[in-house]
Motif scaffolding. Structure first.
Motif, PDB file in Angstrom:
ATOM      1  N   GLU A  68     -36.807 -55.683   1.601  1.00  0.00           N
ATOM      2  CA  GLU A  68     -38.123 -56.139   2.041  1.00  0.00           C
ATOM      3  C   GLU A  68     -39.232 -55.365   1.323  1.00  0.00           C
ATOM      4  OE1 GLU A  68     -39.867 -56.583   6.286  1.00  0.00           O
ATOM      5  OE2 GLU A  68     -37.736 -57.156   6.364  1.00  0.00           O
ATOM      6  N   LEU A  69     -39.049 -54.049   1.242  1.00  0.00           N
ATOM      7  CA  LEU A  69     -40.044 -53.202   0.596  1.00  0.00           C
ATOM      8  C   LEU A  69     -40.149 -53.516  -0.901  1.00  0.00           C
ATOM      9  CD1 LEU A  69     -41.923 -50.772   1.337  1.00  0.00           C
ATOM     10  CD2 LEU A  69     -40.154 -49.319   0.364  1.00  0.00           C
ATOM     11  N   LEU A  70     -39.023 -53.817  -1.530  1.00  0.00           N
ATOM     12  CA  LEU A  70     -39.005 -54.106  -2.963  1.00  0.00           C
ATOM     13  C   LEU A  70     -39.284 -55.576  -3.272  1.00  0.00           C
ATOM     14  CD1 LEU A  70     -35.820 -52.051  -3.948  1.00  0.00           C
ATOM     15  CD2 LEU A  70     -38.204 -51.381  -4.284  1.00  0.00           C
ATOM     16  N   GLY A  71     -39.528 -56.357  -2.241  1.00  0.00           N
ATOM     17  CA  GLY A  71     -39.666 -57.799  -2.384  1.00  0.00           C
ATOM     18  C   GLY A  71     -40.749 -58.267  -3.339  1.00  0.00           C
ATOM     19  N   ASP A  72     -41.794 -57.480  -3.538  1.00  0.00           N
ATOM     20  CA  ASP A  72     -42.883 -57.890  -4.430  1.00  0.00           C
ATOM     21  C   ASP A  72     -42.564 -57.638  -5.904  1.00  0.00           C
ATOM     22  OD1 ASP A  72     -44.395 -58.713  -2.285  1.00  0.00           O
ATOM     23  OD2 ASP A  72     -45.550 -56.858  -2.158  1.00  0.00           O
ATOM     24  N   LEU A  73     -41.480 -56.917  -6.180  1.00  0.00           N
ATOM     25  CA  LEU A  73     -41.122 -56.622  -7.569  1.00  0.00           C
ATOM     26  C   LEU A  73     -40.298 -57.758  -8.157  1.00  0.00           C
ATOM     27  CD1 LEU A  73     -39.992 -52.884  -7.289  1.00  0.00           C
ATOM     28  CD2 LEU A  73     -42.233 -53.755  -7.947  1.00  0.00           C
ATOM     29  N   THR A  74     -40.468 -57.969  -9.445  1.00  0.00           N
ATOM     30  CA  THR A  74     -39.576 -58.908 -10.127  1.00  0.00           C
ATOM     31  C   THR A  74     -38.189 -58.270 -10.179  1.00  0.00           C
ATOM     32  OG1 THR A  74     -39.940 -57.978 -12.333  1.00  0.00           O
ATOM     33  CG2 THR A  74     -41.487 -59.707 -11.594  1.00  0.00           C
ATOM     34  N   SER A  75     -37.179 -59.073 -10.423  1.00  0.00           N
ATOM     35  CA  SER A  75     -35.829 -58.504 -10.483  1.00  0.00           C
ATOM     36  C   SER A  75     -35.716 -57.506 -11.637  1.00  0.00           C
ATOM     37  CB  SER A  75     -34.763 -59.590 -10.578  1.00  0.00           C
ATOM     38  OG  SER A  75     -34.971 -60.388 -11.721  1.00  0.00           O
ATOM     39  N   ALA A  76     -36.404 -57.751 -12.741  1.00  0.00           N
ATOM     40  CA  ALA A  76     -36.386 -56.809 -13.870  1.00  0.00           C
ATOM     41  C   ALA A  76     -37.061 -55.497 -13.481  1.00  0.00           C
ATOM     42  CB  ALA A  76     -37.068 -57.420 -15.081  1.00  0.00           C
ATOM     43  N   ASP A  77     -38.224 -55.575 -12.821  1.00  0.00           N
ATOM     44  CA  ASP A  77     -38.919 -54.355 -12.385  1.00  0.00           C
ATOM     45  C   ASP A  77     -38.070 -53.590 -11.365  1.00  0.00           C
ATOM     46  OD1 ASP A  77     -41.096 -54.727 -14.012  1.00  0.00           O
ATOM     47  OD2 ASP A  77     -42.419 -55.486 -12.427  1.00  0.00           O
ATOM     48  N   ARG A  78     -37.402 -54.313 -10.482  1.00  0.00           N
ATOM     49  CA  ARG A  78     -36.556 -53.683  -9.467  1.00  0.00           C
ATOM     50  C   ARG A  78     -35.418 -52.902 -10.125  1.00  0.00           C
ATOM     51  NH1 ARG A  78     -34.497 -57.052  -4.414  1.00  0.00           N
ATOM     52  NH2 ARG A  78     -36.667 -57.596  -4.642  1.00  0.00           N
ATOM     53  N   ARG A  79     -34.764 -53.523 -11.116  1.00  0.00           N
ATOM     54  CA  ARG A  79     -33.663 -52.842 -11.819  1.00  0.00           C
ATOM     55  C   ARG A  79     -34.166 -51.580 -12.517  1.00  0.00           C
ATOM     56  NH1 ARG A  79     -32.289 -58.076 -12.991  1.00  0.00           N
ATOM     57  NH2 ARG A  79     -33.202 -57.954 -15.070  1.00  0.00           N
ATOM     58  N   VAL A  80     -35.308 -51.682 -13.189  1.00  0.00           N
ATOM     59  CA  VAL A  80     -35.872 -50.521 -13.893  1.00  0.00           C
ATOM     60  C   VAL A  80     -36.250 -49.441 -12.876  1.00  0.00           C
ATOM     61  CG1 VAL A  80     -37.835 -49.690 -15.259  1.00  0.00           C
ATOM     62  CG2 VAL A  80     -36.650 -51.796 -15.917  1.00  0.00           C
ATOM     63  N   PHE A  81     -36.934 -49.826 -11.811  1.00  0.00           N
ATOM     64  CA  PHE A  81     -37.349 -48.864 -10.792  1.00  0.00           C
ATOM     65  C   PHE A  81     -36.139 -48.115 -10.223  1.00  0.00           C
ATOM     66  CE2 PHE A  81     -38.021 -47.988  -6.234  1.00  0.00           C
ATOM     67  CZ  PHE A  81     -39.019 -47.033  -6.348  1.00  0.00           C
ATOM     68  N   LEU A  82     -35.109 -48.845  -9.843  1.00  0.00           N
ATOM     69  CA  LEU A  82     -33.928 -48.211  -9.252  1.00  0.00           C
ATOM     70  C   LEU A  82     -33.201 -47.324 -10.258  1.00  0.00           C
ATOM     71  CD1 LEU A  82     -32.615 -51.153  -7.060  1.00  0.00           C
ATOM     72  CD2 LEU A  82     -33.768 -49.069  -6.290  1.00  0.00           C
ATOM     73  N   ARG A  83     -33.102 -47.772 -11.504  1.00  0.00           N
ATOM     74  CA  ARG A  83     -32.440 -46.967 -12.536  1.00  0.00           C
ATOM     75  C   ARG A  83     -33.218 -45.671 -12.790  1.00  0.00           C
ATOM     76  NH1 ARG A  83     -32.261 -50.492 -16.532  1.00  0.00           N
ATOM     77  NH2 ARG A  83     -34.075 -49.684 -17.614  1.00  0.00           N
ATOM     78  N   VAL A  84     -34.526 -45.762 -12.908  1.00  0.00           N
ATOM     79  CA  VAL A  84     -35.354 -44.573 -13.157  1.00  0.00           C
ATOM     80  C   VAL A  84     -35.318 -43.646 -11.934  1.00  0.00           C
ATOM     81  CG1 VAL A  84     -37.735 -43.778 -13.520  1.00  0.00           C
ATOM     82  CG2 VAL A  84     -36.816 -45.684 -14.866  1.00  0.00           C
ATOM     83  N   LEU A  85     -35.415 -44.214 -10.738  1.00  0.00           N
ATOM     84  CA  LEU A  85     -35.371 -43.395  -9.531  1.00  0.00           C
ATOM     85  C   LEU A  85     -34.041 -42.654  -9.405  1.00  0.00           C
ATOM     86  CD1 LEU A  85     -37.016 -42.596  -7.051  1.00  0.00           C
ATOM     87  CD2 LEU A  85     -36.037 -44.569  -5.872  1.00  0.00           C
ATOM     88  N   GLN A  86     -32.928 -43.327  -9.703  1.00  0.00           N
ATOM     89  CA  GLN A  86     -31.621 -42.660  -9.658  1.00  0.00           C
ATOM     90  C   GLN A  86     -31.565 -41.522 -10.672  1.00  0.00           C
ATOM     91  OE1 GLN A  86     -29.170 -46.175 -10.190  1.00  0.00           O
ATOM     92  NE2 GLN A  86     -28.373 -45.945  -8.121  1.00  0.00           N
ATOM     93  N   ARG A  87     -32.094 -41.765 -11.869  1.00  0.00           N
ATOM     94  CA  ARG A  87     -32.073 -40.724 -12.906  1.00  0.00           C
ATOM     95  C   ARG A  87     -32.930 -39.528 -12.505  1.00  0.00           C
ATOM     96  NH1 ARG A  87     -33.459 -41.499 -19.282  1.00  0.00           N
ATOM     97  NH2 ARG A  87     -33.027 -39.357 -19.857  1.00  0.00           N
TER      98      ARG A  87
END
Length: 147
Positions: free
Chosen positions: A122-141
């Motif tokens: 729900e919180l990530l709902g406004d992000l595109t799927s590409a932005d979501r993948r990048v955000f999660l990958r960067v956050l994990q790193r």
């Protein structure tokens, strides 16, 4: 004289301020999920750590989750009383307590995690799927490097 080149980085909030706002929003989204399952935030953190692997000692668990070992005793007592974790003497050293999830603990953990993931979606709902993948990958790193 030439006009200054705009610097979008200069006008953004500091990382700490942005992360704190996001952290507060995430905690607020998780609270109702935790309450619905009757588990505290520390309880969920313990369940999460033990879902990955059993721990040989309470001190090792405390180190793994970044808590004072005396602070988690009440949480461990509660989880054990509810048959969500087991604390058994190590047959090789009876002073040591082996900690692991019970089947009920594993089931509760999976249910809470599913609820939390739904709140995250729900919180990530406004992000595109590409932005979501990048955000999660960067956050994990970044979070892996923060340990």
């Amino acid at each position: 004289m030439f006009p200054a080149v705009p610097d979008p980085d200069r006008d953004r909030p500091d990382l700490g301020a942005m992360v704190m706002r996001l952290g507060r929003a995430l905690v607020a989204a998780e609270r109702p999920v935790l309450a619905a399952h009757g588990v505290s935030m520390w309880g969920y953190i313990v369940l999460s750590a033990l879902a990955d692997e059993p721990m040989r000692t309470q001190a090792a668990l405390a180190r793994a989750i970044g808590a004072d070992k005396t602070r988690i005793i009440g949480t461990l007592d509660d989880l054990q009383e509810r048959a969500l974790i087991e604390r058994e003497p190590d047959p090789e050293d009876r002073r040591v307590r082996l900690l692991r999830l019970t089947p009920a603990g594993r089931q509760l953990y999976a249910s809470v995690r599913a609820g939390i993931r739904a709140a995250e979606e729900e919180l990530l709902g406004d992000l595109t799927s590409a932005d979501r993948r990048v955000f999660l990958r960067v956050l994990q790193r970044l979070s892996a490097g923060a340990d």
